[in-house]
Motif scaffolding. Structure first.
Motif, PDB file in Angstrom:
ATOM      1  N   GLY A  40      38.094 -47.517  11.757  1.00  0.00           N
ATOM      2  CA  GLY A  40      38.485 -46.147  12.051  1.00  0.00           C
ATOM      3  C   GLY A  40      37.421 -45.305  12.720  1.00  0.00           C
ATOM      4  O   GLY A  40      36.618 -45.788  13.528  1.00  0.00           O
ATOM      5  N   PHE A  41      37.414 -44.017  12.377  1.00  0.00           N
ATOM      6  CA  PHE A  41      36.467 -43.084  12.991  1.00  0.00           C
ATOM      7  C   PHE A  41      35.033 -43.381  12.576  1.00  0.00           C
ATOM      8  O   PHE A  41      34.093 -43.086  13.317  1.00  0.00           O
ATOM      9  CB  PHE A  41      36.837 -41.641  12.641  1.00  0.00           C
ATOM     10  N   GLN A  42      34.862 -43.984  11.401  1.00  0.00           N
ATOM     11  CA  GLN A  42      33.523 -44.377  10.981  1.00  0.00           C
ATOM     12  C   GLN A  42      32.978 -45.440  11.924  1.00  0.00           C
ATOM     13  O   GLN A  42      31.820 -45.376  12.377  1.00  0.00           O
ATOM     14  CB  GLN A  42      33.550 -44.920   9.545  1.00  0.00           C
ATOM     15  N   GLY A  43      33.815 -46.406  12.253  1.00  0.00           N
ATOM     16  CA  GLY A  43      33.414 -47.441  13.192  1.00  0.00           C
ATOM     17  C   GLY A  43      33.193 -46.907  14.595  1.00  0.00           C
ATOM     18  O   GLY A  43      32.334 -47.410  15.334  1.00  0.00           O
ATOM     19  N   SER A  73      36.339 -41.169   6.751  1.00  0.00           N
ATOM     20  CA  SER A  73      35.000 -40.703   7.119  1.00  0.00           C
ATOM     21  C   SER A  73      34.895 -39.191   6.997  1.00  0.00           C
ATOM     22  O   SER A  73      35.550 -38.450   7.726  1.00  0.00           O
ATOM     23  CB  SER A  73      34.674 -41.131   8.562  1.00  0.00           C
ATOM     24  N   GLU A  74      34.088 -38.747   6.069  1.00  0.00           N
ATOM     25  CA  GLU A  74      33.833 -37.312   5.926  1.00  0.00           C
ATOM     26  C   GLU A  74      32.972 -36.806   7.081  1.00  0.00           C
ATOM     27  O   GLU A  74      33.137 -35.686   7.551  1.00  0.00           O
ATOM     28  CB  GLU A  74      33.140 -37.034   4.586  1.00  0.00           C
ATOM     29  N   GLU A  75      32.060 -37.673   7.547  1.00  0.00           N
ATOM     30  CA  GLU A  75      31.151 -37.252   8.610  1.00  0.00           C
ATOM     31  C   GLU A  75      31.898 -36.921   9.892  1.00  0.00           C
ATOM     32  O   GLU A  75      31.523 -35.996  10.624  1.00  0.00           O
ATOM     33  CB  GLU A  75      30.123 -38.354   8.886  1.00  0.00           C
ATOM     34  N   PHE A  76      32.971 -37.656  10.172  1.00  0.00           N
ATOM     35  CA  PHE A  76      33.695 -37.422  11.419  1.00  0.00           C
ATOM     36  C   PHE A  76      34.416 -36.073  11.428  1.00  0.00           C
ATOM     37  O   PHE A  76      34.830 -35.589  12.484  1.00  0.00           O
ATOM     38  CB  PHE A  76      34.698 -38.544  11.687  1.00  0.00           C
ATOM     39  N   LYS A  77      34.554 -35.462  10.265  1.00  0.00           N
ATOM     40  CA  LYS A  77      35.181 -34.140  10.210  1.00  0.00           C
ATOM     41  C   LYS A  77      34.244 -33.055  10.744  1.00  0.00           C
ATOM     42  O   LYS A  77      34.675 -31.933  10.991  1.00  0.00           O
ATOM     43  CB  LYS A  77      35.589 -33.810   8.780  1.00  0.00           C
ATOM     44  N   THR A  78      32.971 -33.395  10.921  1.00  0.00           N
ATOM     45  CA  THR A  78      31.986 -32.431  11.408  1.00  0.00           C
ATOM     46  C   THR A  78      31.834 -32.549  12.924  1.00  0.00           C
ATOM     47  O   THR A  78      32.147 -33.569  13.531  1.00  0.00           O
ATOM     48  CB  THR A  78      30.620 -32.677  10.755  1.00  0.00           C
ATOM     49  N   ASP A  79      31.303 -31.493  13.529  1.00  0.00           N
ATOM     50  CA  ASP A  79      31.056 -31.503  14.976  1.00  0.00           C
ATOM     51  C   ASP A  79      30.072 -32.605  15.357  1.00  0.00           C
ATOM     52  O   ASP A  79      30.235 -33.278  16.380  1.00  0.00           O
ATOM     53  CB  ASP A  79      30.524 -30.137  15.441  1.00  0.00           C
ATOM     54  N   ASP A  80      29.040 -32.776  14.530  1.00  0.00           N
ATOM     55  CA  ASP A  80      28.041 -33.818  14.814  1.00  0.00           C
ATOM     56  C   ASP A  80      28.676 -35.202  14.798  1.00  0.00           C
ATOM     57  O   ASP A  80      28.383 -36.045  15.647  1.00  0.00           O
ATOM     58  CB  ASP A  80      26.905 -33.752  13.797  1.00  0.00           C
ATOM     59  N   GLY A  81      29.543 -35.437  13.822  1.00  0.00           N
ATOM     60  CA  GLY A  81      30.213 -36.723  13.730  1.00  0.00           C
ATOM     61  C   GLY A  81      31.117 -36.980  14.926  1.00  0.00           C
ATOM     62  O   GLY A  81      31.138 -38.087  15.480  1.00  0.00           O
ATOM     63  N   GLN A  82      31.830 -35.955  15.325  1.00  0.00           N
ATOM     64  CA  GLN A  82      32.724 -36.091  16.487  1.00  0.00           C
ATOM     65  C   GLN A  82      31.929 -36.339  17.764  1.00  0.00           C
ATOM     66  O   GLN A  82      32.338 -37.130  18.626  1.00  0.00           O
ATOM     67  CB  GLN A  82      33.583 -34.833  16.618  1.00  0.00           C
ATOM     68  N   GLN A  83      30.769 -35.706  17.861  1.00  0.00           N
ATOM     69  CA  GLN A  83      29.930 -35.909  19.038  1.00  0.00           C
ATOM     70  C   GLN A  83      29.403 -37.340  19.089  1.00  0.00           C
ATOM     71  O   GLN A  83      29.308 -37.947  20.149  1.00  0.00           O
ATOM     72  CB  GLN A  83      28.767 -34.914  19.041  1.00  0.00           C
ATOM     73  N   LYS A  84      29.081 -37.899  17.920  1.00  0.00           N
ATOM     74  CA  LYS A  84      28.650 -39.295  17.863  1.00  0.00           C
ATOM     75  C   LYS A  84      29.752 -40.214  18.385  1.00  0.00           C
ATOM     76  O   LYS A  84      29.495 -41.175  19.121  1.00  0.00           O
ATOM     77  CB  LYS A  84      28.303 -39.689  16.423  1.00  0.00           C
ATOM     78  N   GLY A  85      30.983 -39.898  17.995  1.00  0.00           N
ATOM     79  CA  GLY A  85      32.111 -40.694  18.453  1.00  0.00           C
ATOM     80  C   GLY A  85      32.296 -40.598  19.959  1.00  0.00           C
ATOM     81  O   GLY A  85      32.545 -41.609  20.638  1.00  0.00           O
ATOM     82  N   ILE A  86      32.148 -39.396  20.482  1.00  0.00           N
ATOM     83  CA  ILE A  86      32.288 -39.183  21.927  1.00  0.00           C
ATOM     84  C   ILE A  86      31.218 -39.946  22.701  1.00  0.00           C
ATOM     85  O   ILE A  86      31.480 -40.533  23.753  1.00  0.00           O
ATOM     86  CB  ILE A  86      32.222 -37.676  22.249  1.00  0.00           C
ATOM     87  N   GLU A  87      30.010 -39.966  22.180  1.00  0.00           N
ATOM     88  CA  GLU A  87      28.923 -40.704  22.838  1.00  0.00           C
ATOM     89  C   GLU A  87      29.239 -42.190  22.929  1.00  0.00           C
ATOM     90  O   GLU A  87      28.936 -42.852  23.931  1.00  0.00           O
ATOM     91  CB  GLU A  87      27.617 -40.470  22.081  1.00  0.00           C
TER      92      GLU A  87
END
Length: 319
Positions: A40-43, A73-87
């Motif tokens: 999922g979003f964690q991956g 993933s709790e981290e993906f709920k944050t802006d930082d987490g979403q930015q990591k995913g976008i990268e």
């Protein structure tokens, strides 16, 4: 669009593999590369991503669970987490994402869409609690699992003359309990959308007992409360011998039914079509056996409702 990604998120549901298969093969048919994102979003944040080929989804249509695995993933709920995913999406050149899951998964998809990455949601959850679609992937299989279990419990109930309380899943939705209760002739169906006076349950049991009924089946949606607590209360009020069965995670597993396999295949392929059409932030669904798509944000803001006529019918038939 030349490269797309696909992931499964949240609770697994039978039929997710059929949806993954449809996404991969539909995209490849149109000369689009597909990348599977595991866990999922964690991956996604961790870059757990690999290119998928036609053979990657061979022999999975009949399997329960998800070959891409799932995670919350709790981290993906944050802006930082979403930015990591976008990268990570940028790193792999992925231009669009198909997210298979429930409302929590759709919230993640909506956030990515708002930040410039088009996402399409495919409803996969046994709870059937997503609006904008008559059925979600996995609901039919879970329903049949519940019905099979209740049928077996009824055999024992008939042999011993007891009241059986069966607690089913569904989170805050009562669809599984309502459909299973109607299909199995339950005396009472307790769902969060329709609060039931406890005295009504007691009176139904007493009326049945007075006319010679030897056993009773009561289906309880987990959103109402603990089946064990309800069973204890019924025993105290009626002096009937009661037994409680909490079906639990058995409802999520198993080979998907034909209905779920076909639904998943149709919705997975439709999600690819929607991405190819240049749409974003949409959820695909089925209504009156026609494929539809809705704005994800609109879907998230709608309240889930049950089929009122079905609920009324269940009461009329369990007099």
């Amino acid at each position: 669009m030349k490269k797309i990604g696909v992931l499964t998120s949240g609770g697994d549901a039978p039929g997710m593999n059929a949806a993954i298969r449809a996404v991969v093969r539909k995209a490849i048919y149109h000369d689009i590369e597909v990348y599977g994102i595991k866990y999922g979003f964690q991956g996604l944040m961790e870059g757990n991503i690999e290119k998928m080929e036609i053979g990657s989804v061979g022999d999975i249509i009949h399997r329960g669970g998800t070959v891409l695995y799932s995670a919350r993933s709790e981290e993906f709920k944050t802006d930082d987490g979403q930015q990591k995913g976008i990268e990570q999406l940028k790193k792999f050149g992925i231009e669009g994402l198909i997210v298979i899951g429930g409302d929590g998964s759709f919230r993640g998809a909506q956030k990515l869409t708002e930040k410039g990455y088009p996402c399409i949601g495919v409803p996969g959850t046994i709870d059937n609690d997503i609006t904008g679609t008559d059925f979600t992937i996995g609901f039919d299989t879970a329903l049949n699992t519940v019905i099979e279990a209740i049928d077996k419990i009824r055999d024992t109930a008939t042999s011993h003359g007891r009241a059986y309380i069966i607690e089913v899943m569904g989170r805050d939705a009562g669809d599984l309990a309502l459909w299973a209760g109607l299909a199995d002739g339950a005396e009472s169906i307790l769902i969060p959308e329709k609060p039931t006076e406890f005295n009504d349950i007691v009176q139904r049991l007493k009326r049945g007992h007075e006319r010679g009924k030897k056993h009773s089946i009561i289906v309880v949606a987990e959103g109402v409360g603990s089946g064990i607590d309800i069973g204890d209360k019924i025993k105290k009020e009626t002096d009937l011998e009661t037994r409680v069965t909490v079906l639990g995670y058995i409802q999520r597993g198993g080979s998907p039914t034909a209905s779920d396999r076909v639904l998943a295949s149709r919705l997975g392929a439709q999600a690819v079509d929607i991405l190819m059409a240049g749409k974003a932030g949409r959820m695909v669904g089925i209504q009156n056996n026609h494929l539809v798509d809705h704005d994800i944000l609109e879907i998230l803001n709608r309240e889930h409702t049950i089929n009122e006529k079905m609920y009324t019918l269940s009461q009329e038939l369990s007099i």
